[in-house]
Enzyme design. Structure first.
Site, PDB file in Angstrom:
ATOM      1  N   SER A 135      -3.544  -6.766 -14.639  1.00 34.18           N
ATOM      2  CA  SER A 135      -3.147  -5.371 -14.482  1.00 34.18           C
ATOM      3  C   SER A 135      -3.845  -4.498 -15.523  1.00 34.18           C
ATOM      4  CB  SER A 135      -1.622  -5.256 -14.559  1.00 34.18           C
ATOM      5  OG  SER A 135      -1.171  -4.008 -14.097  1.00 34.18           O
ATOM      6  N   ARG A 201      10.621   3.748 -13.989  1.00 36.58           N
ATOM      7  CA  ARG A 201      10.546   2.297 -13.770  1.00 36.58           C
ATOM      8  C   ARG A 201      10.946   1.941 -12.345  1.00 36.58           C
ATOM      9  NH1 ARG A 201       7.665  -1.797 -15.914  1.00 36.58           N
ATOM     10  NH2 ARG A 201       8.834  -3.750 -16.057  1.00 36.58           N
ATOM     11  N   ASP A 288      -0.852  -7.312  -2.936  1.00 41.15           N
ATOM     12  CA  ASP A 288      -0.818  -6.338  -4.031  1.00 41.15           C
ATOM     13  C   ASP A 288      -1.065  -4.930  -3.488  1.00 41.15           C
ATOM     14  OD1 ASP A 288      -1.065  -4.903  -6.398  1.00 41.15           O
ATOM     15  OD2 ASP A 288      -2.277  -6.427  -7.396  1.00 41.15           O
ATOM     16  N   HIS A 317       2.093  -7.240  -6.516  1.00 43.36           N
ATOM     17  CA  HIS A 317       1.361  -7.164  -7.778  1.00 43.36           C
ATOM     18  C   HIS A 317       1.919  -8.113  -8.846  1.00 43.36           C
ATOM     19  CE1 HIS A 317      -1.151  -5.384 -10.868  1.00 43.36           C
ATOM     20  NE2 HIS A 317      -0.087  -5.082 -11.598  1.00 43.36           N
ATOM     21  N   ASP A 318       3.228  -8.261  -8.890  1.00 37.33           N
ATOM     22  CA  ASP A 318       3.861  -9.106  -9.907  1.00 37.33           C
ATOM     23  C   ASP A 318       3.588 -10.591  -9.722  1.00 37.33           C
ATOM     24  OD1 ASP A 318       4.885  -7.113 -11.454  1.00 37.33           O
ATOM     25  OD2 ASP A 318       6.965  -7.332 -10.802  1.00 37.33           O
TER      26      ASP A 318
END
Length: 340
Positions: A135, A201, A288, A317-318
Site C-alpha cells: 500500500s 476510517r 483490490d 486490498h487488505d
C-alpha cells in the site's frame, strides 16, 4: 527486537520546497548483519502502521517465517509524518519551540524515502537485499528503489502503484472532508478532528475490503429495518483507529499518498520505472478496489527486471495483510527464480 530513534540534525529539503530543519525516525531492528552486510531486509509499513513489523505482518516476519531474523537483518522504520515515534504534526518545531500542528509541511512519498535513506546511511548499510512494502509502504518502497539504484537487489511492491489514481485520491479526499467537518478541526489540540477521523476510517474501510467479505461477514440472518451488523462494524473500526492514531498524521499521510508519482520530474512514470535497476516483484490482488491489479501489472511491465504475481482473495486490498500462505508461496517462487 530492538527499538530505537534516529535523530537527524541535517535539514531535509522536501519536494514541496519546504524544509524540515531536523527529524526523528522511530525504527526497529531484528537479527544480525552478516560480515558482508548482505542480508538486509527493509520492510515499509502501510498508512496507519508502525515499526513493529512482527506484530502487523506476523505471517511473514519472525522466527521460522519467510523473513527470519536468525537469517536476516530486518529493519522497519516508522514513516515520517506518522504518530508512532517519528516526526509528525504533534512534534515540536525546533524553530518555534512549539508543536507544528497545521504548520507541518506537506510530505511526498519521495520525501519519506529520502528520510529512510538518511537512516540507512546512519546504520552503515551500503546495500539492501530486499525492500518490501504494501500500500503506502509499497509507494515509498518504489520511490526508494529508484533512488538507491544498484544499492538494492530486490524490490517487492504489494498492492500498490507507481502513481496514485484519481479513484484513490477521491477516497482520501472524502476522508479528509470527514475530518474537516469535525468542529474541533483547526484547534491546536492533540485530539483535534478525532470524531471526524472515526468517520474517515469508516469510509476507508469500504475501500480496504471487497463487497464479498462484507457479504460473508456482515450479512444478516434475520429481517431488519435498522441496527445492521455492518453499521456497528464500521463504527467500531472508526473508534478503534481514532483511539490509537491522530487526525493530523492521517491528514498528512493521505496527502503524501495522493502526491505519489514516481515519474514526476523524471520524464513520466514509464520512463522512471525503466530506470530501476533492482529485480522487482509486483504483487496485485484480484479484488483490490483501492490499488487495482492493473496498476501492479503496470509496474512489472515497465521495469527492466519485473515479475508479476497475483493474490486471489475475497478480502480486497487488505488481503496483503491476511493471505499469508499465498504471499509466502509467491515470495518463495520469486527468490528461487531470481536469486540463484
Amino acid at each position: 527486537m530492538s527499538q530505537e530513534t534516529f535523530h537527524c540534525q541535517e535539514e531535509l529539503k522536501l519536494e514541496s520546497g519546504e524544509v524540515l530543519p531536523e527529524f526523528d525516525l522511530c525504527y526497529t531492528t531484528q537479527g544480525h548483519l552478516t560480515p558482508k552486510k548482505d542480508n538486509v531486509i527493509w520492510v515499509l509499513h502501510a498508512l496507519t502502521g508502525d515499526s513493529n513489523v512482527q506484530e502487523w505482518w506476523s505471517g511473514l516476519v519472525g522466527e521460522d517465517k519467510f523473513f527470519d531474523p536468525t537469517k536476516y537483518f530486518i529493519v522497519c522504520a516508522n514513516n515520517l509524518g506518522s504518530c508512532y515515534g517519528s516526526t509528525q504534526p504533534l512534534s515540536t518545531n525546533p524553530v518555534t519551540g512549539k508543536a507544528y500542528y497545521y504548520d507541518f509541511p506537506n510530505l511526498a512519498t519521495r520525501d519519506m524515502a529520502a528520510a529512510f535513506d538518511r537512516l540507512r546511511e546512519h546504520l552503515g548499510i551500503e546495500s539492501i537485499d530486499t525492500i518490501i512494502g504494501g500500500s503506502l509502504g509499497g509507494q515509498v518502497a518504489l520511490e526508494w528503489s529508484y533512488i538507491l539504484q544498484e544499492k538494492v537487489k530486490n524490490t517487492i511492491i504489494v498492492a500498490s502503484n507507481a502513481k496514485t489514481s484519481p479513484w484513490t485520491i477521491g477516497f482520501n479526499e472524502a476522508q479528509r472532508m470527514a475530518i474537516e467537518s469535525d468542529c474541533t478541526w483547526g484547534e491546536k489540540r492533540p485530539d483535534a478532528g478525532k470524531k471526524g477521523l472515526e468517520t474517515a476510517r469508516a469510509i476507508g474501510m469500504l475501500s480496504y475490503r471487497h463487497q464479498e467479505i462484507f457479504q460473508a461477514s456482515q450479512s444478516e440472518s434475520e429481517e431488519k429495518t435498522d441496527h445492521f451488523k455492518v453499521s456497528s462494524y464500521l463504527r467500531y473500526q472508526g473508534v478503534k483507529l481514532a483511539n490509537r492514531f491522530n487526525a493530523l498524521s492521517y491528514w498528512v499521510l493521505t496527502k503524501a499518498m495522493d502526491s505519489h508519482d514516481l515519474g514526476r520530474a523524471r520524464g513520466g512514470t514509464a520512463k522512471a520505472l525503466s530506470e530501476i535497476k533492482s529485480k522487482v516483484l509486483s504483487i496485485g490482488i484480484n479484488t483490490d478496489m483501492l490499488f487495482n491489479k492493473e496498476e501492479s501489472q503496470f509496474i512489472s511491465q515497465h521495469v527492466p527486471k519485473g515479475t508479476y504475481r497475483e493474490i486471489s482473495s475475497i478480502y480486497g486490498h487488505d488481503a496483503f495483510l491476511v493471505e499469508n500462505e499465498q504471499i509466502n508461496y509467491i515470495l518463495k517462487s520469486f527468490y528461487l527464480e531470481n536469486n540463484d
